[in-house]
Every structure is written in structure tokens, then in C-alpha cells.
Design a protein around this motif. Structure first.
Motif, PDB file in Angstrom:
ATOM      1  N   GLY A 116       0.802  -1.217   0.000  1.00  0.00           N
ATOM      2  CA  GLY A 116       0.000   0.000   0.000  1.00  0.00           C
ATOM      3  C   GLY A 116       0.832   1.263   0.000  1.00  0.00           C
ATOM      4  O   GLY A 116       0.377   2.324  -0.433  1.00  0.00           O
ATOM      5  N   SER A 117       2.084   1.153   0.428  1.00  0.00           N
ATOM      6  CA  SER A 117       2.948   2.340   0.432  1.00  0.00           C
ATOM      7  C   SER A 117       3.235   2.821  -0.988  1.00  0.00           C
ATOM      8  O   SER A 117       3.729   3.940  -1.169  1.00  0.00           O
ATOM      9  N   ALA A 118       2.898   2.020  -1.989  1.00  0.00           N
ATOM     10  CA  ALA A 118       3.044   2.461  -3.383  1.00  0.00           C
ATOM     11  C   ALA A 118       2.168   3.684  -3.647  1.00  0.00           C
ATOM     12  O   ALA A 118       2.544   4.562  -4.430  1.00  0.00           O
ATOM     13  N   LEU A 119       1.017   3.756  -2.974  1.00  0.00           N
ATOM     14  CA  LEU A 119       0.172   4.949  -3.117  1.00  0.00           C
ATOM     15  C   LEU A 119       0.875   6.168  -2.527  1.00  0.00           C
ATOM     16  O   LEU A 119       0.846   7.254  -3.104  1.00  0.00           O
ATOM     17  N   GLY A 120       1.521   5.976  -1.383  1.00  0.00           N
ATOM     18  CA  GLY A 120       2.280   7.052  -0.777  1.00  0.00           C
ATOM     19  C   GLY A 120       3.436   7.502  -1.657  1.00  0.00           C
ATOM     20  O   GLY A 120       3.732   8.693  -1.759  1.00  0.00           O
ATOM     21  N   ALA A 121       4.070   6.544  -2.320  1.00  0.00           N
ATOM     22  CA  ALA A 121       5.169   6.882  -3.237  1.00  0.00           C
ATOM     23  C   ALA A 121       4.667   7.789  -4.353  1.00  0.00           C
ATOM     24  O   ALA A 121       5.322   8.774  -4.709  1.00  0.00           O
ATOM     25  N   SER A 122       3.498   7.474  -4.883  1.00  0.00           N
ATOM     26  CA  SER A 122       2.926   8.303  -5.952  1.00  0.00           C
ATOM     27  C   SER A 122       2.659   9.719  -5.468  1.00  0.00           C
ATOM     28  O   SER A 122       2.952  10.694  -6.166  1.00  0.00           O
ATOM     29  N   ILE A 123       2.136   9.839  -4.263  1.00  0.00           N
ATOM     30  CA  ILE A 123       1.833  11.156  -3.703  1.00  0.00           C
ATOM     31  C   ILE A 123       3.121  11.951  -3.481  1.00  0.00           C
ATOM     32  O   ILE A 123       3.197  13.135  -3.812  1.00  0.00           O
ATOM     33  N   LEU A 124       4.140  11.293  -2.930  1.00  0.00           N
ATOM     34  CA  LEU A 124       5.412  11.980  -2.684  1.00  0.00           C
ATOM     35  C   LEU A 124       6.046  12.457  -3.990  1.00  0.00           C
ATOM     36  O   LEU A 124       6.604  13.551  -4.053  1.00  0.00           O
ATOM     37  N   LEU A 125       5.961  11.642  -5.036  1.00  0.00           N
ATOM     38  CA  LEU A 125       6.554  12.027  -6.319  1.00  0.00           C
ATOM     39  C   LEU A 125       5.794  13.174  -6.984  1.00  0.00           C
ATOM     40  O   LEU A 125       6.391  14.013  -7.649  1.00  0.00           O
ATOM     41  N   LYS A 126       4.477  13.208  -6.823  1.00  0.00           N
ATOM     42  CA  LYS A 126       3.665  14.251  -7.468  1.00  0.00           C
ATOM     43  C   LYS A 126       3.757  15.588  -6.744  1.00  0.00           C
ATOM     44  O   LYS A 126       3.627  16.633  -7.358  1.00  0.00           O
ATOM     45  N   GLY A 127       3.977  15.550  -5.434  1.00  0.00           N
ATOM     46  CA  GLY A 127       4.007  16.781  -4.657  1.00  0.00           C
ATOM     47  C   GLY A 127       5.395  17.373  -4.592  1.00  0.00           C
ATOM     48  O   GLY A 127       6.276  17.058  -5.395  1.00  0.00           O
ATOM     49  N   ASP A 128       5.603  18.226  -3.603  1.00  0.00           N
ATOM     50  CA  ASP A 128       6.904  18.860  -3.445  1.00  0.00           C
ATOM     51  C   ASP A 128       7.596  18.370  -2.180  1.00  0.00           C
ATOM     52  O   ASP A 128       8.326  19.103  -1.523  1.00  0.00           O
ATOM     53  N   LEU A 141       9.649   3.100  -8.378  1.00  0.00           N
ATOM     54  CA  LEU A 141       9.232   1.699  -8.455  1.00  0.00           C
ATOM     55  C   LEU A 141       7.844   1.521  -7.823  1.00  0.00           C
ATOM     56  O   LEU A 141       6.980   0.838  -8.378  1.00  0.00           O
ATOM     57  N   GLY A 142       7.622   2.161  -6.676  1.00  0.00           N
ATOM     58  CA  GLY A 142       6.310   2.085  -6.024  1.00  0.00           C
ATOM     59  C   GLY A 142       5.220   2.713  -6.864  1.00  0.00           C
ATOM     60  O   GLY A 142       4.117   2.170  -6.998  1.00  0.00           O
ATOM     61  N   HIS A 143       5.524   3.856  -7.449  1.00  0.00           N
ATOM     62  CA  HIS A 143       4.571   4.543  -8.331  1.00  0.00           C
ATOM     63  C   HIS A 143       4.200   3.652  -9.516  1.00  0.00           C
ATOM     64  O   HIS A 143       3.018   3.522  -9.864  1.00  0.00           O
ATOM     65  N   GLN A 144       5.194   3.014 -10.109  1.00  0.00           N
ATOM     66  CA  GLN A 144       4.939   2.114 -11.240  1.00  0.00           C
ATOM     67  C   GLN A 144       4.095   0.917 -10.805  1.00  0.00           C
ATOM     68  O   GLN A 144       3.208   0.473 -11.534  1.00  0.00           O
ATOM     69  N   TYR A 145       4.356   0.397  -9.616  1.00  0.00           N
ATOM     70  CA  TYR A 145       3.585  -0.726  -9.072  1.00  0.00           C
ATOM     71  C   TYR A 145       2.114  -0.327  -8.922  1.00  0.00           C
ATOM     72  O   TYR A 145       1.213  -1.089  -9.298  1.00  0.00           O
ATOM     73  N   ALA A 146       1.876   0.860  -8.406  1.00  0.00           N
ATOM     74  CA  ALA A 146       0.504   1.331  -8.211  1.00  0.00           C
ATOM     75  C   ALA A 146      -0.203   1.552  -9.548  1.00  0.00           C
ATOM     76  O   ALA A 146      -1.356   1.151  -9.720  1.00  0.00           O
ATOM     77  N   ARG A 147       0.472   2.182 -10.492  1.00  0.00           N
ATOM     78  CA  ARG A 147      -0.150   2.525 -11.773  1.00  0.00           C
ATOM     79  C   ARG A 147      -0.330   1.330 -12.707  1.00  0.00           C
ATOM     80  O   ARG A 147      -1.169   1.359 -13.594  1.00  0.00           O
ATOM     81  N   SER A 148       0.444   0.284 -12.500  1.00  0.00           N
ATOM     82  CA  SER A 148       0.409  -0.874 -13.404  1.00  0.00           C
ATOM     83  C   SER A 148      -0.817  -1.760 -13.212  1.00  0.00           C
ATOM     84  O   SER A 148      -1.092  -2.617 -14.038  1.00  0.00           O
ATOM     85  N   GLY A 149      -1.514  -1.586 -12.107  1.00  0.00           N
ATOM     86  CA  GLY A 149      -2.634  -2.461 -11.798  1.00  0.00           C
ATOM     87  C   GLY A 149      -2.260  -3.568 -10.822  1.00  0.00           C
ATOM     88  O   GLY A 149      -3.128  -4.271 -10.306  1.00  0.00           O
ATOM     89  N   ARG A 150      -0.974  -3.723 -10.541  1.00  0.00           N
ATOM     90  CA  ARG A 150      -0.551  -4.775  -9.607  1.00  0.00           C
ATOM     91  C   ARG A 150      -1.014  -4.488  -8.183  1.00  0.00           C
ATOM     92  O   ARG A 150      -1.364  -5.415  -7.445  1.00  0.00           O
ATOM     93  N   LEU A 151      -1.043  -3.209  -7.795  1.00  0.00           N
ATOM     94  CA  LEU A 151      -1.538  -2.881  -6.458  1.00  0.00           C
ATOM     95  C   LEU A 151      -3.022  -3.206  -6.351  1.00  0.00           C
ATOM     96  O   LEU A 151      -3.474  -3.789  -5.370  1.00  0.00           O
ATOM     97  N   LYS A 152      -3.773  -2.846  -7.370  1.00  0.00           N
ATOM     98  CA  LYS A 152      -5.208  -3.170  -7.382  1.00  0.00           C
ATOM     99  C   LYS A 152      -5.408  -4.685  -7.291  1.00  0.00           C
ATOM    100  O   LYS A 152      -6.252  -5.165  -6.529  1.00  0.00           O
ATOM    101  N   ASN A 153      -4.615  -5.424  -8.040  1.00  0.00           N
ATOM    102  CA  ASN A 153      -4.706  -6.891  -7.977  1.00  0.00           C
ATOM    103  C   ASN A 153      -4.367  -7.406  -6.588  1.00  0.00           C
ATOM    104  O   ASN A 153      -5.004  -8.340  -6.094  1.00  0.00           O
ATOM    105  N   PHE A 154      -3.352  -6.811  -5.957  1.00  0.00           N
ATOM    106  CA  PHE A 154      -3.005  -7.223  -4.601  1.00  0.00           C
ATOM    107  C   PHE A 154      -4.185  -6.991  -3.658  1.00  0.00           C
ATOM    108  O   PHE A 154      -4.536  -7.871  -2.873  1.00  0.00           O
TER     109      PHE A 154
END
Length: 191
Positions: A116-128, A141-154
Motif C-alpha cells: 500500500g505504500s506504493a500509493l504514498g510513493a505516488s503522492i510523494l513524487l507528485k508533490g513537493d 518503483l512504487g509509483h509504477q507498481y501502483a499505476r500498473s494495476g498490480r496494487l489493485k490486484n493485490f
């Protein structure tokens, strides 16, 4: 009536239960590391990455193995490699935390937090939250995991394969505790 049935089913999924059980500790962990939504220094960011490396080495890889999930074990290895590169360390040795009985139920809770920290990775990368020159292999890597659909599958597998049990909840809360306790003491007092 159908909406009520769907809402009741959503409220009883393993993911929803874990979200409720870990809500306070999750918020405290985020706040202690990124007050005001950003890291206070590059040193703080490196300590955060070190805490994540410890969590992935000590419980993340063991959780994937305990659940018999070879694909996730490979993902955990990639995360460990990315964190090692971000921190400019030699190859780490993975050593499970002594005293933790890594049952499949406990492992689901661990994986809920670390995946689930992949969602946090996406937020950190998008913000400042980060300065432009700070390393970001792990977050990418976390951002890619979240966007690829693998997090949803998990999360879908979590809801269909994991049992709602105290062990699952303990795995999740213990993993957040590893990350929270690794924060500098002054930051924890202020949180």
C-alpha cells in the motif's frame, strides 16, 4: 437496497478493516516523517528510506515468501535493490526480525502496509515533498507498481484470500510501528 448491500460488503472487506485498524498509526507515521507534507531535510529523507529498507528486509520479503507469492517476493527484492541504490549501500543481507512468527495471516497484514505504500510513493513524487536532486528509484518503483494495476490486484487478492483475523491486523500494525519507531525521537515526541 442493492447499494446498502454493496456498502455493507465494502465495510467488511479485509482491506477496509485494516484501513480502520491502522488509520491512527498510519497518520502518525506519515506526520512524523513528512510534517507539512514534505521531508524537513535530505538527512530525514535518507532516514526514511533506511526505515523502509529495514522493513522490506526484515518483514516484507519474509511475508511474500510466507504467503507463497513468488511474484511479490521478486517485487520485494526489486524494492530492496532500489532502496539500496538510493542509499548508495552495498548489497543488503535480508534478516527476518527475531521473535516474529511469520504466518500467512500475519504476512497479509505486512504486505498490506508495504504494498500500500506504493500509493504514498505516488503522492510523494507528485508533490513537493522531495528536492529535485534527491534519489527516487524506490519511489518510482512504487509509483509504477501502483499505476500498473498490480496494487489493485493485490488488494483484490487481500480481500478474497486473506482471513479477517487478529494476526492480519497485528501484521499491519507491527509494520507501521517499525516505520514509526525508526523516526528520529524528537519527531516522534512532536507527532
Amino acid at each position: 437496497m442493492l447499494d446498502d448491500t454493496n456498502q455493507a460488503a465494502e465495510e467488511t472487506t479485509v482491506r477496509t478493516v485494516l484501513r480502520k485498524v491502522t488509520q491512527t498509526l498510519h497518520r502518525q507515521t506519515e506526520t512524523v516523517w513528512t510534517p507539512s507534507g514534505r521531508f524537513v531535510s535530505e538527512e530525514s529523507y535518507h532516514k526514511f528510506l533506511s526505515a523502509l529498507l529495514s522493513a522490506h528486509k526484515e518483514v516484507g520479503l519474509a511475508a511474500a515468501i510466507a504467503r507463497g507469492d513468488d511474484e511479490e517476493a521478486e517485487e520485494e527484492s526489486r524494492r530492496i535493490e532500489a532502496l539500496t541504490a538510493d542509499l548508495q549501500l552495498d548489497s543488503p543481507v535480508c534478516a527476518p526480525v527475531p521473535g516474529i512468527e511469520m504466518t500467512p495471516d500475519y504476512a497479509w497484514g505486512v504486505s498490506y502496509v508495504l504494498n500500500g505504500s506504493a500509493l504514498g510513493a505516488s503522492i510523494l513524487l507528485k508533490g513537493d515533498a522531495l528536492a529535485p536532486h534527491w534519489p527516487r528509484r524506490y519511489l518510482t518503483l512504487g509509483h509504477q507498481y501502483a499505476r500498473s494495476g498490480r496494487l489493485k490486484n493485490f488488494f483484490e487478492r487481500l480481500n478474497t484470500e486473506a482471513e479477517r483475523s487478529p494476526a492480519v491486523e497485528r501484521g499491519a500494525t507491527d509494520t507501521f510501528s517499525i516505520l514509526f519507531k525508526a523516526a528520529p525521537k524528537r519527531a516522534r515526541v512532536d507527532a
